[in-house]
Design a protein around this motif. Structure first.
Motif, PDB file in Angstrom:
ATOM      1  N   GLU A 188      15.237  48.275 -46.582  1.00 19.45           N
ATOM      2  CA  GLU A 188      15.516  48.964 -45.324  1.00 19.45           C
ATOM      3  C   GLU A 188      16.970  49.420 -45.271  1.00 19.45           C
ATOM      4  O   GLU A 188      17.280  50.463 -44.673  1.00 19.45           O
ATOM      5  CB  GLU A 188      15.207  48.052 -44.138  1.00 19.45           C
ATOM      6  CG  GLU A 188      15.432  48.745 -42.798  1.00 19.45           C
ATOM      7  CD  GLU A 188      15.101  47.887 -41.587  1.00 19.45           C
ATOM      8  OE1 GLU A 188      15.173  48.403 -40.461  1.00 19.45           O
ATOM      9  OE2 GLU A 188      14.782  46.687 -41.784  1.00 19.45           O
ATOM     10  N   ARG A 189      17.838  48.651 -45.923  1.00 21.04           N
ATOM     11  CA  ARG A 189      19.256  49.014 -45.909  1.00 21.04           C
ATOM     12  C   ARG A 189      19.558  50.198 -46.825  1.00 21.04           C
ATOM     13  O   ARG A 189      20.639  50.782 -46.756  1.00 21.04           O
ATOM     14  CB  ARG A 189      20.088  47.782 -46.272  1.00 21.04           C
ATOM     15  CG  ARG A 189      19.925  46.679 -45.224  1.00 21.04           C
ATOM     16  CD  ARG A 189      20.390  45.332 -45.701  1.00 21.04           C
ATOM     17  NE  ARG A 189      21.830  45.256 -45.838  1.00 21.04           N
ATOM     18  CZ  ARG A 189      22.484  44.159 -46.227  1.00 21.04           C
ATOM     19  NH1 ARG A 189      21.797  43.058 -46.526  1.00 21.04           N
ATOM     20  NH2 ARG A 189      23.790  44.156 -46.327  1.00 21.04           N
ATOM     21  N   HIS A 190      18.623  50.553 -47.703  1.00 16.21           N
ATOM     22  CA  HIS A 190      18.798  51.755 -48.519  1.00 16.21           C
ATOM     23  C   HIS A 190      18.758  53.016 -47.658  1.00 16.21           C
ATOM     24  O   HIS A 190      19.355  54.035 -48.009  1.00 16.21           O
ATOM     25  CB  HIS A 190      17.695  51.861 -49.573  1.00 16.21           C
ATOM     26  CG  HIS A 190      17.790  50.844 -50.665  1.00 16.21           C
ATOM     27  ND1 HIS A 190      17.015  50.923 -51.807  1.00 16.21           N
ATOM     28  CD2 HIS A 190      18.553  49.734 -50.802  1.00 16.21           C
ATOM     29  CE1 HIS A 190      17.292  49.886 -52.582  1.00 16.21           C
ATOM     30  NE2 HIS A 190      18.217  49.158 -51.995  1.00 16.21           N
ATOM     31  N   ILE A 191      18.003  52.946 -46.556  1.00 19.12           N
ATOM     32  CA  ILE A 191      17.769  54.147 -45.757  1.00 19.12           C
ATOM     33  C   ILE A 191      19.090  54.796 -45.342  1.00 19.12           C
ATOM     34  O   ILE A 191      19.248  56.018 -45.434  1.00 19.12           O
ATOM     35  CB  ILE A 191      16.917  53.803 -44.518  1.00 19.12           C
ATOM     36  CG1 ILE A 191      15.524  53.344 -44.956  1.00 19.12           C
ATOM     37  CG2 ILE A 191      16.800  55.013 -43.592  1.00 19.12           C
ATOM     38  CD1 ILE A 191      14.650  52.822 -43.824  1.00 19.12           C
ATOM     39  N   LYS A 241      10.326  60.998 -61.717  1.00 20.89           N
ATOM     40  CA  LYS A 241      11.136  60.728 -60.531  1.00 20.89           C
ATOM     41  C   LYS A 241      12.411  59.972 -60.896  1.00 20.89           C
ATOM     42  O   LYS A 241      12.397  59.122 -61.780  1.00 20.89           O
ATOM     43  CB  LYS A 241      10.319  59.920 -59.521  1.00 20.89           C
ATOM     44  CG  LYS A 241       9.009  60.593 -59.125  1.00 20.89           C
ATOM     45  CD  LYS A 241       8.244  59.806 -58.127  1.00 20.89           C
ATOM     46  CE  LYS A 241       6.828  60.368 -57.962  1.00 20.89           C
ATOM     47  NZ  LYS A 241       6.803  61.818 -57.751  1.00 20.89           N
ATOM     48  N   HIS A 242      13.478  60.271 -60.190  1.00 18.62           N
ATOM     49  CA  HIS A 242      14.679  59.464 -60.302  1.00 18.62           C
ATOM     50  C   HIS A 242      14.380  58.092 -59.699  1.00 18.62           C
ATOM     51  O   HIS A 242      13.573  57.962 -58.776  1.00 18.62           O
ATOM     52  CB  HIS A 242      15.846  60.108 -59.545  1.00 18.62           C
ATOM     53  CG  HIS A 242      16.173  61.504 -59.992  1.00 18.62           C
ATOM     54  ND1 HIS A 242      16.568  61.796 -61.278  1.00 18.62           N
ATOM     55  CD2 HIS A 242      16.158  62.685 -59.307  1.00 18.62           C
ATOM     56  CE1 HIS A 242      16.807  63.088 -61.386  1.00 18.62           C
ATOM     57  NE2 HIS A 242      16.553  63.652 -60.211  1.00 18.62           N
ATOM     58  N   VAL A 243      15.046  57.065 -60.227  1.00 20.40           N
ATOM     59  CA  VAL A 243      14.766  55.692 -59.789  1.00 20.40           C
ATOM     60  C   VAL A 243      16.065  54.988 -59.439  1.00 20.40           C
ATOM     61  O   VAL A 243      17.009  54.959 -60.236  1.00 20.40           O
ATOM     62  CB  VAL A 243      14.024  54.904 -60.885  1.00 20.40           C
ATOM     63  CG1 VAL A 243      13.908  53.426 -60.500  1.00 20.40           C
ATOM     64  CG2 VAL A 243      12.639  55.494 -61.125  1.00 20.40           C
ATOM     65  N   PHE A 244      16.089  54.413 -58.238  1.00 24.83           N
ATOM     66  CA  PHE A 244      17.156  53.514 -57.843  1.00 24.83           C
ATOM     67  C   PHE A 244      16.505  52.159 -57.626  1.00 24.83           C
ATOM     68  O   PHE A 244      15.634  52.006 -56.763  1.00 24.83           O
ATOM     69  CB  PHE A 244      17.841  53.993 -56.560  1.00 24.83           C
ATOM     70  CG  PHE A 244      19.033  53.163 -56.174  1.00 24.83           C
ATOM     71  CD1 PHE A 244      20.287  53.488 -56.650  1.00 24.83           C
ATOM     72  CD2 PHE A 244      18.907  52.047 -55.358  1.00 24.83           C
ATOM     73  CE1 PHE A 244      21.404  52.725 -56.318  1.00 24.83           C
ATOM     74  CE2 PHE A 244      20.003  51.277 -55.019  1.00 24.83           C
ATOM     75  CZ  PHE A 244      21.256  51.617 -55.502  1.00 24.83           C
ATOM     76  N   ALA A 263      25.941  51.540 -50.205  1.00 25.57           N
ATOM     77  CA  ALA A 263      27.043  52.336 -50.760  1.00 25.57           C
ATOM     78  C   ALA A 263      26.685  52.954 -52.105  1.00 25.57           C
ATOM     79  O   ALA A 263      26.967  54.135 -52.360  1.00 25.57           O
ATOM     80  CB  ALA A 263      28.292  51.473 -50.890  1.00 25.57           C
ATOM     81  N   GLN A 264      26.070  52.176 -52.972  1.00 31.27           N
ATOM     82  CA  GLN A 264      25.698  52.706 -54.285  1.00 31.27           C
ATOM     83  C   GLN A 264      24.535  53.689 -54.187  1.00 31.27           C
ATOM     84  O   GLN A 264      24.399  54.591 -55.007  1.00 31.27           O
ATOM     85  CB  GLN A 264      25.350  51.571 -55.234  1.00 31.27           C
ATOM     86  CG  GLN A 264      26.555  50.821 -55.781  1.00 31.27           C
ATOM     87  CD  GLN A 264      27.342  51.625 -56.799  1.00 31.27           C
ATOM     88  OE1 GLN A 264      26.843  51.967 -57.872  1.00 31.27           O
ATOM     89  NE2 GLN A 264      28.582  51.922 -56.468  1.00 31.27           N
ATOM     90  N   VAL A 265      23.680  53.526 -53.166  1.00 28.37           N
ATOM     91  CA  VAL A 265      22.609  54.497 -52.922  1.00 28.37           C
ATOM     92  C   VAL A 265      23.223  55.859 -52.632  1.00 28.37           C
ATOM     93  O   VAL A 265      22.833  56.879 -53.213  1.00 28.37           O
ATOM     94  CB  VAL A 265      21.723  54.051 -51.737  1.00 28.37           C
ATOM     95  CG1 VAL A 265      20.707  55.141 -51.396  1.00 28.37           C
ATOM     96  CG2 VAL A 265      21.011  52.749 -52.051  1.00 28.37           C
ATOM     97  N   ALA A 266      24.201  55.872 -51.726  1.00 30.89           N
ATOM     98  CA  ALA A 266      24.872  57.131 -51.384  1.00 30.89           C
ATOM     99  C   ALA A 266      25.550  57.736 -52.605  1.00 30.89           C
ATOM    100  O   ALA A 266      25.517  58.967 -52.810  1.00 30.89           O
ATOM    101  CB  ALA A 266      25.891  56.888 -50.273  1.00 30.89           C
TER     102      ALA A 266
END
Length: 335
Positions: free
Chosen positions: A14-17, A88-91, A286-289
Protein backbone atom coordinates in the motif's frame (compact mmCIF):
# COMPACT_ATOMS: atom_id res chain seq x y z
CA UNK A 1 4.83 8.14 -22.20
CA UNK A 2 2.34 6.92 -19.61
CA UNK A 3 2.83 4.06 -17.15
CA UNK A 4 0.04 1.94 -15.68
CA UNK A 5 0.74 0.00 -12.50
CA UNK A 6 -0.63 -3.03 -10.71
CA UNK A 7 0.35 -3.78 -7.09
CA UNK A 8 0.36 -7.28 -5.59
CA UNK A 9 0.33 -7.46 -1.78
CA UNK A 10 -1.17 -4.62 0.23
CA UNK A 11 0.81 -4.70 3.45
CA UNK A 12 3.90 -2.69 2.59
CA UNK A 13 2.54 -2.64 -0.97
CA UNK A 14 0.00 0.00 0.00
CA UNK A 15 2.92 2.31 0.68
CA UNK A 16 4.10 1.85 -2.92
CA UNK A 17 1.04 3.76 -4.11
CA UNK A 18 2.42 7.12 -2.97
CA UNK A 19 5.63 6.56 -4.92
CA UNK A 20 3.77 5.95 -8.16
CA UNK A 21 1.40 8.85 -7.58
CA UNK A 22 4.27 11.35 -7.44
CA UNK A 23 4.35 11.26 -11.25
CA UNK A 24 1.48 12.63 -13.36
CA UNK A 25 2.43 10.18 -16.12
CA UNK A 26 2.08 7.16 -13.84
CA UNK A 27 -1.21 5.74 -12.58
CA UNK A 28 -1.99 2.82 -10.27
CA UNK A 29 -4.73 0.89 -12.07
CA UNK A 30 -5.13 -2.30 -10.03
CA UNK A 31 -4.59 -3.66 -6.52
CA UNK A 32 -4.33 -7.29 -5.42
CA UNK A 33 -4.30 -9.08 -2.08
CA UNK A 34 -5.44 -12.59 -1.14
CA UNK A 35 -7.20 -11.20 1.95
CA UNK A 36 -10.67 -9.90 0.95
CA UNK A 37 -10.78 -7.76 4.09
CA UNK A 38 -7.46 -6.06 3.44
CA UNK A 39 -8.24 -5.64 -0.25
CA UNK A 40 -11.54 -3.94 0.55
CA UNK A 41 -9.98 -1.69 3.21
CA UNK A 42 -7.10 -0.53 0.99
CA UNK A 43 -9.47 -0.13 -1.95
CA UNK A 44 -11.68 2.13 0.15
CA UNK A 45 -8.68 4.30 1.02
CA UNK A 46 -7.71 4.51 -2.66
CA UNK A 47 -10.92 4.64 -4.69
CA UNK A 48 -11.02 4.20 -8.44
CA UNK A 49 -8.56 1.29 -8.62
CA UNK A 50 -9.58 -2.15 -9.86
CA UNK A 51 -9.49 -4.76 -7.08
CA UNK A 52 -8.66 -8.45 -7.46
CA UNK A 53 -7.84 -11.43 -5.26
CA UNK A 54 -5.85 -13.14 -8.02
CA UNK A 55 -2.28 -11.98 -8.69
CA UNK A 56 -2.43 -13.46 -12.19
CA UNK A 57 -5.09 -10.88 -13.09
CA UNK A 58 -2.39 -8.23 -12.73
CA UNK A 59 0.59 -10.15 -14.05
CA UNK A 60 -1.24 -11.18 -17.24
CA UNK A 61 -3.10 -7.90 -17.84
CA UNK A 62 -1.85 -6.39 -21.13
CA UNK A 63 -2.85 -2.93 -19.92
CA UNK A 64 -0.35 -3.03 -17.01
CA UNK A 65 3.17 -1.69 -17.62
CA UNK A 66 4.69 -2.11 -14.12
CA UNK A 67 4.01 -4.89 -11.64
CA UNK A 68 4.85 -3.96 -8.06
CA UNK A 69 5.36 -7.11 -5.96
CA UNK A 70 4.93 -6.95 -2.18
CA UNK A 71 3.48 -10.39 -1.57
CA UNK A 72 4.89 -12.93 0.88
CA UNK A 73 8.53 -13.81 0.22
CA UNK A 74 7.86 -17.28 -1.19
CA UNK A 75 5.73 -15.82 -4.02
CA UNK A 76 8.19 -13.20 -5.25
CA UNK A 77 10.19 -15.33 -7.67
CA UNK A 78 7.23 -16.82 -9.52
CA UNK A 79 5.40 -13.52 -9.81
CA UNK A 80 8.52 -11.62 -10.91
CA UNK A 81 9.48 -14.22 -13.52
CA UNK A 82 5.96 -14.36 -14.91
CA UNK A 83 5.67 -10.57 -15.06
CA UNK A 84 8.99 -10.18 -16.87
CA UNK A 85 7.94 -12.83 -19.40
CA UNK A 86 4.77 -10.82 -19.98
CA UNK A 87 6.96 -7.84 -20.89
CA UNK A 88 6.33 -5.81 -17.75
CA UNK A 89 8.73 -3.82 -15.64
CA UNK A 90 8.99 -5.24 -12.12
CA UNK A 91 9.51 -3.54 -8.79
CA UNK A 92 9.83 -6.20 -6.10
CA UNK A 93 10.18 -6.00 -2.35
CA UNK A 94 13.17 -7.83 -0.93
CA UNK A 95 14.02 -10.61 -1.11
CA UNK A 96 13.95 -11.04 -4.87
CA UNK A 97 13.86 -14.82 -4.40
CA UNK A 98 14.73 -17.62 -1.97
CA UNK A 99 16.84 -20.08 -3.97
CA UNK A 100 19.69 -20.16 -6.47
CA UNK A 101 17.38 -21.86 -8.97
CA UNK A 102 14.82 -19.06 -8.67
CA UNK A 103 17.53 -16.44 -9.17
CA UNK A 104 18.68 -18.20 -12.34
CA UNK A 105 15.11 -18.29 -13.65
CA UNK A 106 14.62 -14.56 -13.07
CA UNK A 107 17.95 -13.71 -14.67
CA UNK A 108 17.06 -15.88 -17.65
CA UNK A 109 13.69 -14.19 -18.10
CA UNK A 110 15.28 -10.74 -17.89
CA UNK A 111 17.97 -11.71 -20.40
CA UNK A 112 15.23 -12.69 -22.85
CA UNK A 113 13.41 -9.37 -22.33
CA UNK A 114 16.01 -6.59 -22.73
CA UNK A 115 13.35 -3.85 -22.82
CA UNK A 116 12.14 -4.83 -19.35
CA UNK A 117 13.66 -3.39 -16.17
CA UNK A 118 13.66 -4.91 -12.70
CA UNK A 119 14.34 -3.18 -9.38
CA UNK A 120 14.14 -4.05 -5.70
CA UNK A 121 13.25 -1.81 -2.78
CA UNK A 122 16.72 -1.10 -1.39
CA UNK A 123 15.47 1.83 0.66
CA UNK A 124 18.80 2.64 2.34
CA UNK A 125 20.01 4.08 -0.97
CA UNK A 126 17.47 6.88 -0.41
CA UNK A 127 18.77 7.72 3.08
CA UNK A 128 20.28 11.26 2.97
CA UNK A 129 23.00 10.37 5.49
CA UNK A 130 24.12 7.31 3.54
CA UNK A 131 24.01 9.28 0.29
CA UNK A 132 26.39 11.82 1.85
CA UNK A 133 28.63 9.02 3.12
CA UNK A 134 28.75 7.46 -0.35
CA UNK A 135 29.96 10.81 -1.73
CA UNK A 136 32.70 10.90 0.91
CA UNK A 137 33.75 7.30 0.19
CA UNK A 138 33.79 7.92 -3.57
CA UNK A 139 35.94 11.03 -3.03
CA UNK A 140 38.48 8.97 -1.07
CA UNK A 141 37.79 10.47 2.36
CA UNK A 142 38.30 7.08 4.04
CA UNK A 143 41.07 5.87 1.74
CA UNK A 144 40.94 2.18 0.86
CA UNK A 145 38.22 0.52 2.95
CA UNK A 146 39.54 -2.75 4.31
CA UNK A 147 36.96 -3.72 6.97
CA UNK A 148 33.22 -3.15 7.34
CA UNK A 149 30.57 -4.01 9.90
CA UNK A 150 26.90 -3.82 8.94
CA UNK A 151 24.15 -5.02 11.29
CA UNK A 152 20.46 -5.11 10.47
CA UNK A 153 18.99 -4.84 13.96
CA UNK A 154 15.30 -5.42 13.39
CA UNK A 155 14.04 -5.14 16.97
CA UNK A 156 10.52 -6.32 16.03
CA UNK A 157 10.34 -9.85 17.40
CA UNK A 158 6.54 -9.94 17.20
CA UNK A 159 6.70 -9.82 13.40
CA UNK A 160 8.50 -13.16 13.22
CA UNK A 161 6.87 -14.96 16.14
CA UNK A 162 3.30 -14.00 15.32
CA UNK A 163 3.18 -12.66 11.76
CA UNK A 164 3.13 -14.30 8.34
CA UNK A 165 6.86 -15.01 8.51
CA UNK A 166 6.28 -17.64 11.20
CA UNK A 167 3.98 -19.59 8.88
CA UNK A 168 6.34 -19.96 5.91
CA UNK A 169 8.11 -23.25 5.25
CA UNK A 170 11.30 -21.20 4.95
CA UNK A 171 12.07 -17.67 6.05
CA UNK A 172 15.51 -16.09 5.91
CA UNK A 173 16.33 -13.13 8.13
CA UNK A 174 19.40 -12.58 5.99
CA UNK A 175 17.52 -12.44 2.68
CA UNK A 176 14.63 -10.58 4.29
CA UNK A 177 16.68 -8.06 6.27
CA UNK A 178 20.46 -8.15 5.97
CA UNK A 179 20.18 -7.91 2.18
CA UNK A 180 19.73 -4.17 2.82
CA UNK A 181 23.13 -4.05 4.52
CA UNK A 182 24.78 -6.18 1.83
CA UNK A 183 23.42 -3.88 -0.87
CA UNK A 184 24.51 -0.82 1.11
CA UNK A 185 28.10 -2.08 1.28
CA UNK A 186 28.20 -3.02 -2.41
CA UNK A 187 26.63 0.30 -3.46
CA UNK A 188 28.83 2.31 -1.09
CA UNK A 189 32.17 0.75 -2.04
CA UNK A 190 31.77 -0.74 -5.51
CA UNK A 191 33.47 -3.90 -4.24
CA UNK A 192 32.50 -7.46 -5.21
CA UNK A 193 32.16 -10.38 -2.79
CA UNK A 194 34.29 -13.44 -3.57
CA UNK A 195 33.33 -15.85 -0.77
CA UNK A 196 31.34 -16.05 2.43
CA UNK A 197 31.12 -18.01 5.65
CA UNK A 198 28.20 -17.84 8.06
CA UNK A 199 26.44 -19.15 11.14
CA UNK A 200 23.20 -18.46 12.95
CA UNK A 201 20.87 -19.49 15.76
CA UNK A 202 17.30 -19.20 17.05
CA UNK A 203 17.98 -18.86 20.76
CA UNK A 204 15.94 -15.67 21.18
CA UNK A 205 12.79 -17.19 19.65
CA UNK A 206 13.04 -20.66 21.19
CA UNK A 207 9.60 -21.94 22.18
CA UNK A 208 7.76 -19.69 19.71
CA UNK A 209 6.09 -20.59 16.38
CA UNK A 210 9.10 -19.20 14.49
CA UNK A 211 11.20 -22.19 13.40
CA UNK A 212 14.04 -20.49 11.53
CA UNK A 213 17.21 -18.65 12.54
CA UNK A 214 16.38 -15.27 14.07
CA UNK A 215 20.10 -14.40 14.05
CA UNK A 216 22.42 -14.82 11.09
CA UNK A 217 26.02 -13.59 10.98
CA UNK A 218 28.21 -13.71 7.88
CA UNK A 219 31.81 -12.92 7.02
CA UNK A 220 32.29 -11.66 3.48
CA UNK A 221 35.64 -11.64 1.73
CA UNK A 222 35.78 -9.25 -1.21
CA UNK A 223 37.83 -9.73 -4.34
CA UNK A 224 40.39 -7.18 -3.07
CA UNK A 225 40.73 -9.13 0.24
CA UNK A 226 38.79 -6.55 2.25
CA UNK A 227 36.42 -8.11 4.78
CA UNK A 228 32.95 -7.38 6.13
CA UNK A 229 30.89 -8.76 8.97
CA UNK A 230 27.15 -8.57 8.24
CA UNK A 231 24.42 -9.61 10.68
CA UNK A 232 20.65 -9.94 10.67
CA UNK A 233 19.45 -9.73 14.28
CA UNK A 234 15.66 -9.89 14.17
CA UNK A 235 14.95 -10.61 17.86
CA UNK A 236 17.32 -8.05 19.40
CA UNK A 237 16.13 -5.96 22.33
CA UNK A 238 16.67 -2.60 20.65
CA UNK A 239 14.86 -0.25 18.28
CA UNK A 240 15.11 -0.91 14.55
CA UNK A 241 18.55 0.35 13.46
CA UNK A 242 21.09 -0.01 10.68
CA UNK A 243 24.46 -0.21 12.38
CA UNK A 244 27.31 0.59 10.01
CA UNK A 245 31.05 0.99 10.50
CA UNK A 246 33.58 1.49 7.72
CA UNK A 247 37.32 1.27 8.41
CA UNK A 248 39.58 2.74 5.74
CA UNK A 249 43.29 3.42 5.48
CA UNK A 250 42.75 7.16 6.05
CA UNK A 251 39.42 7.38 7.86
CA UNK A 252 36.70 5.64 9.87
CA UNK A 253 32.93 6.09 9.85
CA UNK A 254 30.37 4.89 12.41
CA UNK A 255 26.61 5.30 12.26
CA UNK A 256 24.57 6.20 15.32
CA UNK A 257 20.84 6.93 15.55
CA UNK A 258 21.37 10.63 16.15
CA UNK A 259 24.26 11.19 13.71
CA UNK A 260 27.05 9.62 11.72
CA UNK A 261 30.62 10.19 12.88
CA UNK A 262 33.71 10.42 10.69
CA UNK A 263 37.32 10.72 11.75
CA UNK A 264 40.53 10.96 9.76
CA UNK A 265 42.96 10.94 12.69
CA UNK A 266 44.44 8.29 15.00
CA UNK A 267 45.40 10.90 17.59
CA UNK A 268 43.68 10.75 21.01
CA UNK A 269 41.12 13.50 21.38
CA UNK A 270 41.11 14.31 17.67
CA UNK A 271 37.32 14.15 17.63
CA UNK A 272 34.78 13.16 15.02
CA UNK A 273 33.10 15.12 12.26
CA UNK A 274 29.31 14.69 12.62
CA UNK A 275 27.18 13.77 9.62
CA UNK A 276 23.75 15.01 10.62
CA UNK A 277 21.84 14.36 7.43
CA UNK A 278 18.45 12.72 8.03
CA UNK A 279 18.39 9.05 8.96
CA UNK A 280 16.61 7.08 7.74
CA UNK A 281 15.03 10.11 6.11
CA UNK A 282 13.13 8.27 3.38
CA UNK A 283 9.99 6.16 3.28
CA UNK A 284 9.16 2.88 1.60
CA UNK A 285 7.97 4.68 -1.53
CA UNK A 286 11.16 6.64 -2.24
CA UNK A 287 12.77 3.96 -4.39
CA UNK A 288 9.44 3.39 -6.17
CA UNK A 289 9.44 7.04 -7.24
CA UNK A 290 13.08 6.73 -8.33
CA UNK A 291 12.26 3.65 -10.44
CA UNK A 292 9.41 5.39 -12.22
CA UNK A 293 11.58 8.45 -12.87
CA UNK A 294 14.29 6.34 -14.52
CA UNK A 295 11.79 4.52 -16.74
CA UNK A 296 10.02 7.70 -17.81
CA UNK A 297 13.35 9.33 -18.68
CA UNK A 298 14.62 6.15 -20.36
CA UNK A 299 17.76 6.01 -18.21
CA UNK A 300 18.50 2.47 -19.37
CA UNK A 301 22.14 2.42 -18.23
CA UNK A 302 21.18 3.48 -14.70
CA UNK A 303 18.39 0.89 -14.58
CA UNK A 304 20.74 -1.82 -15.86
CA UNK A 305 23.28 -1.06 -13.13
CA UNK A 306 20.58 -1.23 -10.48
CA UNK A 307 19.24 -4.48 -11.89
CA UNK A 308 22.70 -6.01 -11.86
CA UNK A 309 23.16 -4.90 -8.25
CA UNK A 310 19.89 -6.58 -7.24
CA UNK A 311 21.12 -9.85 -8.70
CA UNK A 312 24.52 -9.42 -7.06
CA UNK A 313 23.21 -8.67 -3.55
CA UNK A 314 20.76 -11.57 -3.83
CA UNK A 315 23.51 -13.95 -4.93
CA UNK A 316 25.62 -12.99 -1.92
CA UNK A 317 22.72 -13.58 0.48
CA UNK A 318 21.91 -16.93 -1.09
CA UNK A 319 25.56 -17.94 -0.64
CA UNK A 320 25.29 -16.93 3.02
CA UNK A 321 22.24 -19.16 3.47
CA UNK A 322 24.11 -22.03 1.82
CA UNK A 323 27.14 -21.45 4.04
CA UNK A 324 24.97 -21.52 7.18
CA UNK A 325 23.59 -24.88 6.11
CA UNK A 326 26.99 -26.37 5.32
CA UNK A 327 28.96 -24.48 7.98
CA UNK A 328 31.65 -23.87 5.39
CA UNK A 329 33.01 -21.12 3.20
CA UNK A 330 31.03 -20.77 -0.04
CA UNK A 331 32.17 -19.23 -3.32
CA UNK A 332 29.62 -16.74 -4.62
CA UNK A 333 28.12 -17.72 -8.00
CA UNK A 334 26.64 -14.83 -9.99
CA UNK A 335 25.59 -16.65 -13.16
Amino acid sequence: MSLRVGIIGLGVGERHIAGYQTHPDCRVEALCDFSPQRLAAVGARHPGMRLTLDADDIVNDPAIDIVSIASWDDAHARQATQAVRQGKHVFVEKPLCLTVRELAAIRGAVAESPAVHLASNFVLRSCPRFQELKKRVSAGALGNIYYMEADYNYGRIHKITGGWRAGLDFYSVFLGGAVHMVDLLLWMTGKRVAEVSAMGNRIATAGTPFQHNDLAVALLRFDDDSVAKVAANFACVSPHFHRLALYGTTGTYENFPEEGRLTTSREPGAGWEPLRQAYPGAGKSAQVAWFVEQILHKNHAVLQRHQDSVFEATAVCLAVEQAMGLRDRITVHYD
